[in-house]
Every structure is written in structure tokens, then in C-alpha cells.
Design a protein around this motif. Structure first.
Motif, short mmCIF file in Angstrom:
data_model
loop_
_atom_site.label_atom_id
_atom_site.label_comp_id
_atom_site.label_asym_id
_atom_site.label_seq_id
_atom_site.Cartn_x
_atom_site.Cartn_y
_atom_site.Cartn_z
N LYS A 1 -30.37 7.86 -12.63
CA LYS A 1 -31.05 6.60 -12.26
C LYS A 1 -32.21 6.87 -11.31
N ASN A 2 -32.10 7.91 -10.49
CA ASN A 2 -33.14 8.15 -9.50
C ASN A 2 -32.98 9.56 -8.93
N ARG A 3 -34.01 10.08 -8.29
CA ARG A 3 -33.87 11.33 -7.55
C ARG A 3 -33.53 10.96 -6.12
N VAL A 4 -32.63 11.73 -5.49
CA VAL A 4 -32.19 11.31 -4.16
C VAL A 4 -33.33 11.24 -3.15
N TRP A 5 -34.36 12.07 -3.33
CA TRP A 5 -35.43 12.08 -2.33
C TRP A 5 -36.36 10.86 -2.47
N PHE A 6 -36.24 10.11 -3.55
CA PHE A 6 -37.01 8.87 -3.66
C PHE A 6 -36.25 7.69 -3.05
N THR A 7 -34.98 7.89 -2.73
CA THR A 7 -34.19 6.79 -2.19
C THR A 7 -34.15 6.88 -0.67
N LYS A 8 -33.82 5.74 -0.04
CA LYS A 8 -33.77 5.73 1.42
C LYS A 8 -32.33 5.50 1.86
N PRO A 9 -31.73 6.49 2.53
CA PRO A 9 -30.33 6.30 2.95
C PRO A 9 -30.23 5.46 4.22
N VAL A 10 -29.33 4.47 4.19
CA VAL A 10 -29.06 3.67 5.41
C VAL A 10 -27.55 3.66 5.67
N ASP A 11 -27.19 3.62 6.93
CA ASP A 11 -25.77 3.50 7.29
C ASP A 11 -25.37 2.04 7.21
N ALA A 12 -24.21 1.77 6.61
CA ALA A 12 -23.75 0.38 6.47
C ALA A 12 -22.23 0.34 6.52
N HIS A 13 -21.70 -0.83 6.84
CA HIS A 13 -20.23 -0.97 6.82
C HIS A 13 -19.84 -2.33 6.27
N ARG A 14 -18.61 -2.44 5.82
CA ARG A 14 -18.07 -3.72 5.36
C ARG A 14 -16.58 -3.77 5.69
N ASN A 15 -16.05 -4.98 5.69
CA ASN A 15 -14.61 -5.12 5.95
C ASN A 15 -13.86 -4.86 4.67
N CYS A 16 -13.52 -3.62 4.44
CA CYS A 16 -12.83 -3.28 3.19
C CYS A 16 -11.33 -3.48 3.38
N THR A 17 -10.72 -4.05 2.36
CA THR A 17 -9.28 -4.35 2.49
C THR A 17 -8.40 -3.24 1.88
N THR A 18 -9.04 -2.23 1.26
CA THR A 18 -8.22 -1.14 0.69
C THR A 18 -7.62 -0.32 1.83
N SER B 1 -6.51 2.61 4.07
CA SER B 1 -7.07 3.97 4.27
C SER B 1 -8.57 4.09 4.02
N CYS B 2 -9.23 3.03 3.53
CA CYS B 2 -10.70 3.14 3.35
C CYS B 2 -11.35 2.82 4.69
N CYS B 3 -12.30 3.67 5.11
CA CYS B 3 -12.89 3.44 6.44
C CYS B 3 -13.98 2.37 6.40
N GLY B 4 -14.46 2.02 5.19
CA GLY B 4 -15.45 0.94 5.06
C GLY B 4 -16.83 1.30 5.60
N LYS B 5 -17.01 2.58 6.06
CA LYS B 5 -18.32 3.00 6.58
C LYS B 5 -18.95 3.90 5.53
N ALA B 6 -20.19 3.56 5.13
CA ALA B 6 -20.78 4.31 4.02
C ALA B 6 -22.27 4.51 4.24
N THR B 7 -22.86 5.33 3.37
CA THR B 7 -24.32 5.43 3.31
C THR B 7 -24.76 4.75 2.03
N LEU B 8 -25.69 3.80 2.13
CA LEU B 8 -26.26 3.17 0.93
C LEU B 8 -27.58 3.87 0.64
N TRP B 9 -27.80 4.22 -0.61
CA TRP B 9 -29.04 4.90 -0.99
C TRP B 9 -29.90 3.85 -1.68
N LEU B 10 -30.94 3.37 -0.96
CA LEU B 10 -31.71 2.20 -1.41
C LEU B 10 -33.04 2.59 -2.01
N ARG B 11 -33.49 1.74 -2.90
CA ARG B 11 -34.90 1.78 -3.30
C ARG B 11 -35.34 0.33 -3.24
#
Ligand code: SF4
Ligand code: FES
Length: 368
Positions: A227-244, A246-256
Motif C-alpha cells: 500500500k505504501n513505502r514506510v518512509w512516505f508515511t508519518k508515524p505518530v504515537d496514539a492510544h485507545r481504551n482497548c478492552t482486549t 493484555s492489550c496495552c492499547g498504545k500503538a504507532t499509527l503510520w499516517l499519510r
């Protein structure tokens, strides 16, 4: 009563550090940081039992300990060798290590395709980095490379076994953080391969973490492939209240723009998932593959990239330069490329005008 914690001294590439007993050479080097740290393709500090498979982390032990200062006869795997008090280790200051690492990289690349231009891992691949640092421009291998058909293992992951370096990390993930492992390494030697054996799908809430630990492009995210090359995307730190659980809910989103192309766990400077409150920050498949709208996340800011990586390119605002240790460990010697040519060579005598010399210049032209 306060318990005194005894530390032990180890010197790696001329830098001495105190570490806790039981620390491996690799982890002691990570505490120093920078170029002194050996590369690691199979060791993963968050996976118990990992390491000892790839040999990229080989180092020279010039003195075993204060009590027994004899050198170790062979290079040792730093991820599996504990430090001793007074141990002296050489990594980038050892020619033997560089030579051995060149050989290990040549072996790793015997069967690995050089398909970085079409591989999703390009730009964040540890083998690609090693290839640049230690690879040769040609191969001495004359036989047919082993190849495998691409295999869909479950709805989200594709296995491209041809690229696998058999580091075992994905099997440890399946063993240690999912509730059942349905894949493993089958057969031996040149036939060894990662497989689900009876083409079973890997269907587990945390299976996506295998993609994050794979040091090469053997396991790829089917929702992101091509879908894309990683160097064209912009990584941002994000979190959500995940209900699973053991899931820490903290992730990196790779945006364009506003579009979320990929979601991964957050990585540290060694390319491993970050820890929170002493626990590795693994994320579940719902966060990784099914939550691809920015409004489902709280964005904290642009991810800081602390490894040498193309992903850090063009993101000057948050680029963190890794510590520069080459000069420090080489006893202050500047890299050769930066030597003043006038002070080391008579050939570049500014009093000699090359255009006035008849024919090609000879050493005798610079003698007087
Ligand atoms: S698929 Fe990736 S993580 Fe699994 S053994 Fe192969 S290289 Fe390692
Ligand atoms: S990282 Fe030590 S042998 Fe692979």
C-alpha cells in the motif's frame, strides 16, 4: 535493612561500565549504547529463550575476567554470554569480529532474496541494514536458492518463507503471548521452514505481534502489503481504551494525511516493542488490523525515531541522533576520511601544478 547490590565491571570497546551480575555482554553493550552495541537478529529481550541462533552478535573476549584474564579462544555470541568482573570485550574495535560478521551476513544472504525494492520491510529491515554495513556486492554462492510459495496464514498475515532467516522469534511470540501455537520450524538444515504444517490458519488475538518481531520481511501485514513505502508515511504515537485483556492499547499509527495505513506496536531504539510498567507493550489484532480511523485513537504526537533509519528522514523536528561512539572507542582517532590530505600525502602538494606537468603525474614530480 538496605541490601547492597554488588555490580561488576566490564569494558566493551574501551568503555568501562558497571552492570548487575547475570547481565549478558549484549545487554551491557546496550547500556552503553551507540555503535558499541552488537547487532541482534534473533535475540529479543521480551521473549524468553530467544538468541543464540543467528550469530550476528559475535564479539571477541580479550580477557575473561580479573580472576582469569585469559582471552576466550573463539568469538562468542554476546546475547548468550554473561559478563564477568573485569571482562574485556571487543566489538567494533576487533578486526576478527568485523570479518566474522561479514561472513555471517554472507551466510544469511545465501538464500535471502535481494528484493528490498518490492519488500514491505524495506526501510525498517535489520538485515537490510546489516547488508549495507557488512555485505559484499557479489555472492560466491553457485547453487539454486531455496524458494517457497507465499502462504496466507490467517486472515491478516502472509508468510513469505523465502525471506525467513529462521530466527525463531515468531514461534516464541506464539508460545509466550498467544494461547496456542499452531506453527513452528519443520524439517532440518537447508529444508528447515516456518510452517503451520497442515496449512492451519493462525487465528489468535495477538498473532499480529509476530509481524512486529520478524527482523525481515517474512511475515507481513496483509492489510498494509504494497500500500505504501514506510518512509512516505508519518508515524505518530496514539492510544485507545482497548478492552482486549493484555492489550496495552498504545500503538504507532503510520499516517499519510489523515489516512491510517498501518498500526504497529511502539518500538524502542533496538527495534523491540517498548515496555510499560515493566511489561512489553504488545497490541491485539483489533487495534492493529481493525482500528484504522484516526478518530478511534487519541494522538499524542509524532513518534521519535532513535535508530538510524530512513523513517527518520524528513522529520527533522523530532529526529533524535543516535549517540556517536566511534571516535570515543577508537582512542580519539578521527575516521580516515576526515584526515587532512596535505598532512599525510606528498602527492597533493599545492606547489605542484598538475596542468603544467607533461603527461600523467609520477611520484618523482612531487619529490622536490
Ligand atoms: S518468519 Fe520472521 S520471525 Fe519467524 S523465524 Fe522467520 S525471520 Fe524469524
Ligand atoms: S542475536 Fe545473538 S545469536 Fe542471534
Amino acid at each position: 535493612m538496605e541490601v547492597e547490590i554488588k555490580t561488576i565491571k566490564v569494558t566493551i570497546d574501551n568503555i568501562t561500565i558497571d552492570v548487575a551480575p547475570g547481565t549478558t555482554i549484549l545487554n551491557a553493550a546496550r547500556q552503553i549504547g551507540g555503535d558499541v552495541t552488537p547487532p541482534a537478529m534473533c535475540y529479543y529481550s521480551k521473549l524468553e529463550g530467544s538468541g543464540g541462533k543467528c550469530r550476528t552478535c559475535l564479539v571477541e573476549v580479550a580477557a575473561g575476567s580479573t580472576a582469569d584474564p585469559r582471552p576466550m579462544p573463539k568469538l562468542v555470541a554476546s546475547c548468550r554470554t554473561g559478563v564477568m568482573d573485569g571482562m574485556i570485550v571487543k566489538n567494533i574495535t576487533s578486526e576478527k569480529v568485523t570479518d566474522a560478521r561479514n561472513g555471517v551476513v554472507e551466510f544469511l544472504l545465501l538464500n535471502h532474496p535481494l528484493d528490498c525494492p518490492i519488500c514491505d520491510q524495506a526501510g525498517e529491515c535489520h538485515l537490510q541494514d546489516l547488508g549495507y554495513e557488512h555485505g559484499k556486492e557479489g555472492t560466491r554462492y553457485e547453487f539454486a536458492r531455496r524458494t517457497f510459495k507465499k502462504e496466507d496464514i490467517g486472515p491478516y498475515i502472509q508468510l513469505h518463507m523465502t525471506r525467513c532467516i529462521l530466527c525463531y522469534r515468531c514461534t516464541y511470540v506464539a508460545d509466550q503471548i498467544t494461547d496456542k501455537r499452531v506453527h513452528g520450524i519443520v524439517d532440518r538444515g537447508d529444508h528447515a521452514a516456518i510452517s503451520t504444517y497442515i496449512s492451519k490458519a493462525i487465528d489468535n488475538d495477538f498473532s499480529g505481534n509476530m509481524i512486529d518481531v520478524c527482523p525481515v520481511g517474512a511475515l507481513t501485514d496483509k492489510t498494509f502489503r504494497f500500500k505504501n513505502r514506510v518512509w512516505f508515511t508519518k508515524p505518530v504515537d496514539a492510544h485507545r481504551n482497548c478492552t482486549t485483556p493484555s492489550c496495552c492499547g498504545k500503538a504507532t499509527l503510520w499516517l499519510r494525511g489523515e489516512e491510517v495505513f498501518r498500526v504497529t506496536a511502539r518500538k524502542d531504539e533496538w527495534g523491540e516493542v517498548q515496555s510499560y510498567d515493566g511489561k512489553p507493550g504488545w497490541i491485539c489484532n483489533t487495534c492493529r488490523f481493525e482500528t484504522k480511523k484516526t478518530e478511534s485513537w487519541t494522538i499524542e504526537g509524532v513518534t521519535k525515531i532513535s535508530r538510524h533509519s530512513v523513517i527518520g528522514l524528513n522529520k527533522y523536528q523530532t529526529l533524535e541522533m543516535p549517540k556517536e561512539t566511534v571516535k570515543e572507542v577508537m582512542n580519539g582517532i578521527e575516521p580516515k576520511l576526515l584526515m587532512d590530505i596535505h598532512s599525510v600525502s606528498g602527492v597533493n602538494n599545492p606547489k605542484v601544478h598538475l596542468s603544467e606537468i607533461e603527461g600523467p603525474a609520477k611520484s618523482s614530480d612531487f619529490k622536490n
